[in-house]
Motif scaffolding. Structure first.
Motif, mmCIF file in Angstrom:
data_model
loop_
_atom_site.group_PDB
_atom_site.id
_atom_site.type_symbol
_atom_site.label_atom_id
_atom_site.label_comp_id
_atom_site.label_asym_id
_atom_site.label_seq_id
_atom_site.Cartn_x
_atom_site.Cartn_y
_atom_site.Cartn_z
ATOM 1 N N LEU A 1 -0.675 10.338 5.976
ATOM 2 C CA LEU A 1 -0.958 9.743 4.608
ATOM 3 C C LEU A 1 -0.361 8.121 4.751
ATOM 4 C CD1 LEU A 1 -1.996 10.240 1.462
ATOM 5 C CD2 LEU A 1 0.666 10.362 1.107
ATOM 6 N N ILE A 2 -0.963 7.532 4.372
ATOM 7 C CA ILE A 2 -0.745 5.999 4.276
ATOM 8 C C ILE A 2 -0.575 5.432 2.636
ATOM 9 C CG2 ILE A 2 -0.927 3.533 4.847
ATOM 10 C CD1 ILE A 2 -2.284 4.149 7.291
ATOM 11 N N ALA A 3 0.344 5.522 2.229
ATOM 12 C CA ALA A 3 0.799 5.306 1.017
ATOM 13 C C ALA A 3 1.074 3.830 0.550
ATOM 14 C CB ALA A 3 1.764 6.189 0.160
ATOM 15 N N THR B 1 -6.193 6.277 15.989
ATOM 16 C CA THR B 1 -7.274 6.986 16.442
ATOM 17 C C THR B 1 -6.892 8.359 16.636
ATOM 18 O OG1 THR B 1 -6.612 6.191 18.686
ATOM 19 C CG2 THR B 1 -8.544 4.951 17.471
ATOM 20 N N ASN B 2 -5.539 8.658 16.990
ATOM 21 C CA ASN B 2 -5.276 10.087 17.295
ATOM 22 C C ASN B 2 -4.819 11.040 15.835
ATOM 23 O OD1 ASN B 2 -5.114 9.772 19.995
ATOM 24 N ND2 ASN B 2 -3.093 9.064 20.055
ATOM 25 N N TYR B 3 -4.932 10.212 14.761
ATOM 26 C CA TYR B 3 -4.853 10.597 13.357
ATOM 27 C C TYR B 3 -5.945 10.896 12.587
ATOM 28 C CZ TYR B 3 0.316 9.965 14.342
ATOM 29 O OH TYR B 3 1.707 10.310 14.760
ATOM 30 N N GLU B 4 -5.959 11.830 11.711
ATOM 31 C CA GLU B 4 -6.731 11.863 10.436
ATOM 32 C C GLU B 4 -6.098 10.919 9.471
ATOM 33 O OE1 GLU B 4 -7.998 15.220 7.466
ATOM 34 O OE2 GLU B 4 -8.041 15.793 9.652
ATOM 35 N N VAL B 5 -6.512 10.005 8.797
ATOM 36 C CA VAL B 5 -5.965 9.262 8.190
ATOM 37 C C VAL B 5 -6.296 9.463 6.593
ATOM 38 C CG1 VAL B 5 -5.210 6.723 7.200
ATOM 39 C CG2 VAL B 5 -5.481 7.399 9.802
ATOM 40 N N THR B 6 -5.375 9.570 5.690
ATOM 41 C CA THR B 6 -5.697 9.732 4.101
ATOM 42 C C THR B 6 -4.993 8.486 3.656
ATOM 43 O OG1 THR B 6 -5.857 11.982 4.319
ATOM 44 C CG2 THR B 6 -5.668 11.065 2.234
ATOM 45 N N PHE B 7 -5.564 7.896 2.616
ATOM 46 C CA PHE B 7 -4.746 6.915 1.710
ATOM 47 C C PHE B 7 -4.314 7.259 0.466
ATOM 48 C CE2 PHE B 7 -7.443 4.218 4.836
ATOM 49 C CZ PHE B 7 -6.619 3.606 5.137
ATOM 50 N N ALA C 1 -0.549 14.676 -8.271
ATOM 51 C CA ALA C 1 -1.107 15.208 -7.041
ATOM 52 C C ALA C 1 -0.598 14.960 -5.752
ATOM 53 C CB ALA C 1 -2.744 15.133 -7.153
ATOM 54 N N LEU C 2 0.349 14.115 -5.808
ATOM 55 C CA LEU C 2 0.857 13.579 -4.545
ATOM 56 C C LEU C 2 1.686 14.594 -3.770
ATOM 57 C CD1 LEU C 2 0.764 10.828 -2.912
ATOM 58 C CD2 LEU C 2 2.805 10.019 -4.293
ATOM 59 N N ASP C 3 1.332 15.246 -2.696
ATOM 60 C CA ASP C 3 1.812 16.271 -2.048
ATOM 61 C C ASP C 3 1.591 15.949 -0.425
ATOM 62 O OD1 ASP C 3 3.068 18.492 -1.204
ATOM 63 O OD2 ASP C 3 2.294 19.853 -2.577
ATOM 64 N N VAL C 4 2.690 15.959 0.246
ATOM 65 C CA VAL C 4 2.472 15.616 1.703
ATOM 66 C C VAL C 4 2.737 16.560 2.681
ATOM 67 C CG1 VAL C 4 2.688 12.998 1.383
ATOM 68 C CG2 VAL C 4 4.775 14.532 1.716
ATOM 69 N N TYR D 1 0.832 16.892 5.939
ATOM 70 C CA TYR D 1 1.067 15.628 6.889
ATOM 71 C C TYR D 1 2.117 15.603 7.769
ATOM 72 C CZ TYR D 1 -2.594 14.006 3.458
ATOM 73 O OH TYR D 1 -3.557 13.909 2.697
ATOM 74 N N ASP D 2 1.633 15.189 8.918
ATOM 75 C CA ASP D 2 2.713 15.087 10.000
ATOM 76 C C ASP D 2 3.339 13.773 10.022
ATOM 77 O OD1 ASP D 2 1.646 17.446 11.828
ATOM 78 O OD2 ASP D 2 -0.270 16.137 11.512
ATOM 79 N N LEU D 3 2.810 12.874 9.306
ATOM 80 C CA LEU D 3 3.399 11.419 9.395
ATOM 81 C C LEU D 3 3.299 10.854 7.978
ATOM 82 C CD1 LEU D 3 4.849 9.020 10.878
ATOM 83 C CD2 LEU D 3 2.773 8.535 11.656
ATOM 84 N N ILE D 4 4.159 10.291 7.371
ATOM 85 C CA ILE D 4 3.951 9.545 6.139
ATOM 86 C C ILE D 4 4.271 8.038 6.432
ATOM 87 C CG2 ILE D 4 4.627 9.334 3.699
ATOM 88 C CD1 ILE D 4 3.652 12.264 4.989
ATOM 89 N N ILE D 5 3.229 7.133 6.062
ATOM 90 C CA ILE D 5 3.355 5.694 6.281
ATOM 91 C C ILE D 5 3.363 5.104 4.966
ATOM 92 C CG2 ILE D 5 2.557 3.535 7.243
ATOM 93 C CD1 ILE D 5 1.078 5.456 9.556
ATOM 94 N N ILE D 6 4.476 4.237 4.511
ATOM 95 C CA ILE D 6 4.604 3.650 3.118
ATOM 96 C C ILE D 6 4.623 2.057 3.352
ATOM 97 C CG2 ILE D 6 5.811 3.346 0.937
ATOM 98 C CD1 ILE D 6 6.700 6.262 1.205
ATOM 99 N N GLY D 7 3.656 1.264 2.562
ATOM 100 C CA GLY D 7 3.797 0.294 2.802
ATOM 101 C C GLY D 7 3.753 -0.682 1.394
ATOM 102 N N MET D 8 4.674 -1.547 1.296
ATOM 103 C CA MET D 8 4.890 -2.206 0.051
ATOM 104 C C MET D 8 4.963 -3.604 0.512
ATOM 105 S SD MET D 8 5.488 -0.153 -2.359
ATOM 106 C CE MET D 8 4.571 1.512 -2.209
ATOM 107 N N PRO D 9 4.491 -4.588 -0.701
ATOM 108 C CA PRO D 9 4.970 -5.852 -0.593
ATOM 109 C C PRO D 9 6.259 -6.237 -0.961
ATOM 110 C CG PRO D 9 3.677 -5.443 -2.594
ATOM 111 C CD PRO D 9 3.658 -4.344 -1.900
#
Ligand SMILES: Cc1cc2nc3c(=O)[nH]c(=O)nc-3n(C[C@H](O)[C@H](O)[C@H](O)COP(=O)(O)O)c2cc1C
Length: 159
Positions: free
Chosen positions: A4-6, A26-32, A65-68, A71-79
């Motif tokens: 999950l990329i939040a 490419t090795n991951y199924e990505v959800t945003f 609804a935010l439930d991880v 997911y195997d990996l959580i990526i969080i990006g912020m300014p």
């Protein structure tokens, strides 16, 4: 594997970075999970002000609804806003169910620095029991390209 990329974006730079990272996974199924401020500048500022003051009523359903769990990996990006991520970051991690015990990666986009924002994010995520396995800062005063973020994505992909 699933990730999950939040991310949060007001000007589109963090979104662009998140997408570049995702394209390399490419090795991951990505959800945003995205919080994107849209509309005219003044509308964005008003929304940002609400969020900074803890009013997330506009996205309550999404946050709820935010439930991880899956997911195997959580990526969080912020300014970076004033050497910190926006308040939306705190809200996301406090509302994210099942974050404890997960592998996490944080990144920030900035114009001048951004180092402190990354440390802040890492500390907060570790406080809720997730493990920060990688982090990156994408800093450019003007045009932020995707060369570095694509490379970072490849690094994540190869694990
Ligand atoms: C309110 C505000 C505060 C900011 N504070 C900083 C800062 O402290 N350090 C920095 O390097 N950039 C700062 N910036 C620049 C943003 O971090 C940078 O433009 C970021 O990439 C924006 O991401 P976005 O386009 O996804 O919204 C700030 C921008 C705004 C709007």
């Amino acid at each position: 594997m699933k990730t999950l990329i939040a991310y949060f974006t007001m000007g589109g730079r963090t979104k662009k970075t998140a997408k570049a990272i995702a394209n390399s996974l490419t090795n991951y199924e990505v959800t945003f999970f995205l919080i994107e401020l849209t509309g005219k500048f003044i509308e964005k500022i008003k929304m940002l002000d609400k969020y900074e003051n803890g009013d997330f009523s506009a996205i309550e359903t999404e946050l709820n609804a935010l439930d991880v769990k899956d997911y195997d990996l959580i990526i969080i990006g912020m300014p970076t806003y004033g050497s910190k991520p926006p308040n939306a970051f705190n809200e996301i991690i406090s509302r994210m169910k099942n974050l404890s015990g997960k592998r996490a990666i944080v990144f920030t986009t900035a114009r001048f620095s951004g180092g402190k924002a990354l440390e802040y994010m890492k500390t907060k995520i570790e406080e809720v029991g997730a493990q920060v396995v990688n982090k990156a800062k994408f800093r450019r005063l003007f045009y932020l390209g995707v060369k570095k973020s694509s490379k970072f994505g490849k690094e994540i992909n190869e694990g």
